[in-house]
Design an enzyme around this catalytic site. Structure first.
Site, PDB file in Angstrom:
ATOM      1  N   THR A   1      -0.548   0.388  19.904  1.00  0.00           N
ATOM      2  CA  THR A   1      -1.242  -0.027  18.681  1.00  0.00           C
ATOM      3  C   THR A   1      -0.862  -1.437  18.236  1.00  0.00           C
ATOM      4  OG1 THR A   1      -1.334   0.432  16.289  1.00  0.00           O
ATOM      5  CG2 THR A   1       0.612   1.183  17.426  1.00  0.00           C
TER       6      THR A   1
ATOM      7  N   TYR B   1       5.213   4.704  12.234  1.00  0.00           N
ATOM      8  CA  TYR B   1       4.165   4.864  13.253  1.00  0.00           C
ATOM      9  C   TYR B   1       4.282   3.750  14.310  1.00  0.00           C
ATOM     10  CZ  TYR B   1      -0.342   4.562  15.547  1.00  0.00           C
ATOM     11  OH  TYR B   1      -1.325   4.461  16.501  1.00  0.00           O
TER      12      TYR B   1
ATOM     13  N   LEU C   1     -11.635   2.737   7.376  1.00  0.00           N
ATOM     14  CA  LEU C   1     -12.634   2.016   6.585  1.00  0.00           C
ATOM     15  C   LEU C   1     -14.075   2.332   6.992  1.00  0.00           C
ATOM     16  CD1 LEU C   1     -13.217  -0.103   4.404  1.00  0.00           C
ATOM     17  CD2 LEU C   1     -13.123  -1.843   6.208  1.00  0.00           C
TER      18      LEU C   1
HETATM   19  N1  UFG Z   1      -9.442  -0.073   3.633  1.00  0.00           N
HETATM   20  C1  UFG Z   1      -9.982  -0.165   2.371  1.00  0.00           C
HETATM   21  N2  UFG Z   1     -10.472   0.985   1.822  1.00  0.00           N
HETATM   22  C2  UFG Z   1     -10.472   2.194   2.454  1.00  0.00           C
HETATM   23  C3  UFG Z   1      -9.906   2.266   3.762  1.00  0.00           C
HETATM   24  C4  UFG Z   1      -9.396   1.106   4.308  1.00  0.00           C
HETATM   25  O1  UFG Z   1     -10.017  -1.212   1.750  1.00  0.00           O
HETATM   26  O2  UFG Z   1     -10.921   3.192   1.875  1.00  0.00           O
HETATM   27  C5  UFG Z   1      -8.916  -1.304   4.249  1.00  0.00           C
HETATM   28  C6  UFG Z   1      -7.457  -1.193   4.634  1.00  0.00           C
HETATM   29  O3  UFG Z   1      -6.644  -1.491   3.542  1.00  0.00           O
HETATM   30  C7  UFG Z   1      -7.384  -2.189   5.772  1.00  0.00           C
HETATM   31  C8  UFG Z   1      -8.770  -2.112   6.428  1.00  0.00           C
HETATM   32  O4  UFG Z   1      -9.605  -1.507   5.455  1.00  0.00           O
HETATM   33  O5  UFG Z   1      -7.196  -3.468   5.263  1.00  0.00           O
HETATM   34  C9  UFG Z   1      -8.787  -1.270   7.683  1.00  0.00           C
HETATM   35  O6  UFG Z   1      -8.159  -0.029   7.377  1.00  0.00           O
HETATM   36  P1  UFG Z   1      -8.185   1.222   8.358  1.00  0.00           P
HETATM   37  O7  UFG Z   1      -7.437   2.318   7.663  1.00  0.00           O
HETATM   38  O8  UFG Z   1      -9.574   1.489   8.796  1.00  0.00           O
HETATM   39  O9  UFG Z   1      -7.412   0.719   9.624  1.00  0.00           O
HETATM   40  P2  UFG Z   1      -5.924   0.110   9.735  1.00  0.00           P
HETATM   41  O10 UFG Z   1      -6.111  -1.347  10.010  1.00  0.00           O
HETATM   42  O11 UFG Z   1      -5.058   0.474   8.610  1.00  0.00           O
HETATM   43  O12 UFG Z   1      -5.375   0.955  10.941  1.00  0.00           O
HETATM   44  C10 UFG Z   1      -5.571   0.635  12.254  1.00  0.00           C
HETATM   45  C11 UFG Z   1      -5.360   1.889  13.097  1.00  0.00           C
HETATM   46  C12 UFG Z   1      -3.918   2.344  12.996  1.00  0.00           C
HETATM   47  C13 UFG Z   1      -3.007   1.189  13.323  1.00  0.00           C
HETATM   48  C14 UFG Z   1      -3.295   0.006  12.444  1.00  0.00           C
HETATM   49  C15 UFG Z   1      -2.449  -1.166  12.822  1.00  0.00           C
HETATM   50  O13 UFG Z   1      -6.221   2.917  12.671  1.00  0.00           O
HETATM   51  O14 UFG Z   1      -3.713   3.397  13.903  1.00  0.00           O
HETATM   52  O15 UFG Z   1      -4.655  -0.364  12.598  1.00  0.00           O
HETATM   53  O16 UFG Z   1      -2.292  -1.993  11.719  1.00  0.00           O
HETATM   54  F1  UFG Z   1      -1.723   1.538  13.124  1.00  0.00           F
END
Ligand code: UFG
Length: 321
Positions: free
Chosen positions: A116, A140, A189
């Site tokens: 990741t 994680y 997201l």
């Molecule tokens: N976000 C929002 N609102 C929401 C959900 C997400 O604003 O309801 C934002 C988050 O804060 C983030 C972006 O959208 O800035 C993307 O969020 P996600 O949860 O879709 O994905 P992440 O970037 O947090 O997670 C992904 C993978 C993880 C991994 C991570 C590494 O799903 O497994 O990238 O940073 F660990």
């Protein structure tokens, strides 16, 4: 000879199984803790069981001629990992060590590992290469990096040949419309925005508007799940031909999009207007994560096929169903 797909009933695992079917025999091991039976392909042999269960693994490696293991089975929510770190170290680290131990005992030596972008933590540059320092900031990310280190040692000591694939933000759904992104609870997201646009949620919360980015919201690199799946197959074929071993590759599109931009594209694709609430930052979110995937392009010829709008269109098709 078959490929053992651990976590083949999960989001990325099930999409990879779809690409493998027809080319290779597939055996799926999944405990269905976060995966779903409906994501399982009819053409696979399915074993319901835990990764860390030595008895299940012994039986599996005895009954099937396994050539390689694709390892998707893991807990993968950053926030949850902070609250339940021992569960992450148990399931992502300890159980994977058991799996590797059983592979070694049964003479299986090819391993494709789902890692990741979270291994990088808060990177010191915007475009992340595999040389960028790994400083994970949550359990994680640490659990995944630990296994990367275990793999290097296992390669040295037992001749395990591995490829580590560091995914950026997986999104989208299979072209058939049969399978797509499903998590319970959903925290990602793209599905959250699409569920809202389908009337299944009241609003979308944007986590943080004061980041040092063009519009103040976090920037991520979204990559189609089928592009990820195909990288696994190329990695396996490279290992099988003896063309490569013990490599780490980033998998992303090399383009960053902000949370606001993602919402805009989802609105455009769906033809619907979102209700957006601006909320506080979500702990543990780096401002910008964008991958350079030049290395896997050079070494394996992998190139993502899907651009952002196509990723969202495929996801919309799946969620609308
Ligand atoms: N976000 C929002 N609102 C929401 C959900 C997400 O604003 O309801 C934002 C988050 O804060 C983030 C972006 O959208 O800035 C993307 O969020 P996600 O949860 O879709 O994905 P992440 O970037 O947090 O997670 C992904 C993978 C993880 C991994 C991570 C590494 O799903 O497994 O990238 O940073 F660990």
């Amino acid at each position: 000879m078959a490929i053992l797909v651990c976590g083949g009933a999960g989001y990325i695992g099930s999409h990879t199984v779809k690409e493998l079917i027809g080319k290779y025999e597939v055996v799926v091991l999944d405990n269905l803790s976060t995966g779903f039976p409906f994501l399982l392909d009819d053409n696979v042999t399915f074993v319901e069981g835990n990764l860390g269960d030595e008895r299940v693994l012994d039986q599996l490696f005895t009954e099937h001629q396994i050539d390689a293991v694709f390892h998707f089975a893991a807990n993968s929510l950053v926030g949850e990992s902070v609250v339940k770190p021992l569960m992450y170290y148990q399931n992502n680290v300890a159980a994977t060590v058991t799996l590797l131990q059983k592979m070694v005992e049964h003479g299986v030596n090819k391993f494709i590992f789902s890692s990741t972008a979270a291994t990088y933590g808060i990177p010191d540059r915007d475009l992340i290469t595999e040389e960028t320092a790994t400083n994970p900031i949550n359990p994680y990310g640490r659990s995944k990096l630990m296994i990367e280190q275990v793999l290097a040692d296992a390669a040295h000591a037992y001749g395990v040949k591995y490829v580590v694939l560091r995914y950026f933000n997986a999104a989208g759904a299979h072209a058939s419309g049969e399978i797509g992104e499903s998590h319970d609870p959903e925290t990602h997201l793209v599905p959250i925005v699409l569920q809202h646009l389908l009337g299944q949620r009241d609003k979308i919360s944007v986590f943080g508007t004061d980041y040092e980015t063009a519009d103040g919201t976090c920037v991520r690199d979204y990559i189609h799940v089928t592009d990820l799946a195909n990288a696994h197959i190329l990695a396996y074929e490279g290992l099988a031909k003896g063309n490569l071993a013990n490599e780490v590759f980033n998998l992303g599109n090399g383009a960053g999009y902000s949370v606001k931009e993602i919402i805009d594209v989802c609105e455009k694709v769906s033809g619907k207007q979102a209700t957006v609430e601006y909320a506080d930052r979500r702990p543990g979110d780096p401002a910008v994560l964008v991958a350079s995937s030049e290395k896997i392009n050079k070494v394996l010829g992998w190139k993502p096929k899907f651009k952002l709008e196509e990723i969202i269109e495929s996801a919309w098709k799946w969620h609308s169903k």
